[in-house]
Design a protein around this motif. Structure first.
Motif, PDB file in Angstrom:
ATOM      1  N   ASN A   1      11.299  -2.717   0.557  1.00 23.62           N
ATOM      2  CA  ASN A   1      12.065  -3.957   0.746  1.00 23.62           C
ATOM      3  C   ASN A   1      11.744  -5.017  -0.299  1.00 23.62           C
ATOM      4  N   GLU A   2      10.737  -4.742  -1.135  1.00 20.46           N
ATOM      5  CA  GLU A   2      10.259  -5.683  -2.137  1.00 20.46           C
ATOM      6  C   GLU A   2       9.931  -7.040  -1.508  1.00 20.46           C
ATOM      7  N   SER A   3       9.156  -6.952  -0.434  1.00 28.51           N
ATOM      8  CA  SER A   3       8.730  -8.149   0.301  1.00 28.51           C
ATOM      9  C   SER A   3       7.214  -8.282   0.210  1.00 28.51           C
ATOM     10  N   ALA A   4       6.662  -9.331   0.796  1.00 31.01           N
ATOM     11  CA  ALA A   4       5.216  -9.575   0.742  1.00 31.01           C
ATOM     12  C   ALA A   4       4.447  -8.411   1.344  1.00 31.01           C
ATOM     13  N   LEU A   5       3.347  -8.048   0.711  1.00 36.11           N
ATOM     14  CA  LEU A   5       2.558  -6.913   1.176  1.00 36.11           C
ATOM     15  C   LEU A   5       1.682  -7.306   2.363  1.00 36.11           C
ATOM     16  N   PRO A   6       1.712  -6.514   3.431  1.00 34.37           N
ATOM     17  CA  PRO A   6       0.777  -6.756   4.532  1.00 34.37           C
ATOM     18  C   PRO A   6      -0.592  -6.186   4.203  1.00 34.37           C
ATOM     19  N   ALA A   7      -1.591  -6.525   4.967  1.00 28.43           N
ATOM     20  CA  ALA A   7      -2.909  -5.919   4.784  1.00 28.43           C
ATOM     21  C   ALA A   7      -2.821  -4.446   5.166  1.00 28.43           C
ATOM     22  N   ASP A   8      -3.427  -3.576   4.357  1.00 24.67           N
ATOM     23  CA  ASP A   8      -3.400  -2.150   4.664  1.00 24.67           C
ATOM     24  C   ASP A   8      -4.497  -1.843   5.683  1.00 24.67           C
TER      25      ASP A   8
END
Length: 303
Positions: free
Chosen positions: A107-114
């Motif tokens: 989605n080319e959105s902000a990355l969540p914490a993995d």
């Protein structure tokens, strides 16, 4: 989400972006595709190698080791900024990662914490290993950082992705720290800036136009039909024969570099096609007929 580029398209994309590539062995067919699919691809992943020494690093990434067979990436970016292509297809570089991170990349959105590792990253990412000890002290030369920027932008440009499709291994799999020594947010800023401008496409040299010397060609034509003496050889004969083959006047098997009887007959047919007859269509090239043949089939004539 995209179908992976062909190996040829991959190379061209890197070259168009100004990447200095080094092709290592039969890299195009070196992969782990028998272990599972490669694609659809969703992004680019950057790693560090925890090694030093370019040659040893490239060899390790190409071959892998007993517990992790190679290739371990698609390209190895050494400290001098060169990108060594070691494999193409599925590679052992990403491992399992976070599905929420993959969703964000798509989605080319902000990355969540993995925080979990359940999705096969080897299927979904182009991977680049970068020569660095990964201790936070080993320097990242400007040439190497520029190469990371270029390869990332090259792939994004082809697939129509933004810089948000470029991530580090540490953003994919819990417990990973690579790449250490620069931030992926700073690298994404560089990639985004690069994508905002046109790539620097290398200038392709114009093809050389063959030149045929009329006097040498005539000498070859007059000597070859004779059974006496040694026929005169001249490289321009092949150029003219190729033109006659292209014009449908000479069988390719007679295009042998000798202006023999078959070439004489073919050239006479060319002369008759131009409207010559009698002795003016004897198969010996003249300036006017040869110039017209050259204009039609890509060579120039000097008298």
């Amino acid at each position: 989400m995209a179908t992976p580029m062909t190996a040829a398209a991959f190379v061209q994309a890197l070259l168009d972006e100004g990447v200095h590539i080094v092709e290592v062995g039969a890299w195009e067919a070196h992969n782990r595709n028998h272990m599972g699919p490669w694609g659809p691809v969703n992004g680019v992943m950057i790693h560090h190698t925890v090694t030093s020494g370019s040659a040893a690093t490239v060899e390790l990434c190409r071959k892998g080791h007993s517990s992790l067979p190679g290739p371990l990436c698609h390209g190895v970016i050494t400290k001098d900024g060169k990108v060594h292509l070691v494999g193409y297809g599925r590679a052992n570089h990403a491992g399992l990662g976070d599905p929420d991170v993959l969703r964000a990349v798509v989605n080319e959105s902000a990355l969540p914490a993995d925080n979990e590792a359940t999705v096969d990253g080897n299927r979904h990412f182009y991977g680049f290993e970068c020569e660095n000890l990964g201790d936070g002290r080993d320097p990242w030369p400007a040439e190497q950082l520029a190469a990371i920027e270029k390869v990332s932008a090259a792939i994004c440009r082809v697939h129509g992705w933004s810089a948000a499709s470029v991530i580090g291994h540490l953003e994919w799999q819990p417990g990973k720290v690579d790449p250490r020594g620069f931030t992926m947010s700073s690298m994404r800023e560089r990639v985004a800036k690069r994508l905002g401008s046109k790539p620097s496409v290398p200038t392709v040299p114009k093809p050389t136009v063959p030149v045929v010397d009329l006097s040498k060609l005539v000498a070859a034509a007059r000597s070859n039909p004779s059974a006496k003496g040694t026929p005169v050889t001249y490289a321009g004969v092949r150029v003219v024969e190729a033109a006659l083959v292209d014009a449908g006047l000479l069988e390719k098997r007679y295009s042998d570099g000798h202006f023999g009887s078959s070439t004489i007959d073919a050239y006479a047919r060319w002369q008759r096609r131009l409207g010559y007859s009698g002795s003016a269509a004897d198969g010996i090239p003249g300036k006017a007929s040869l110039t017209k043949l050259g204009k039609a089939h890509g060579f120039t004539v000097v008298a």
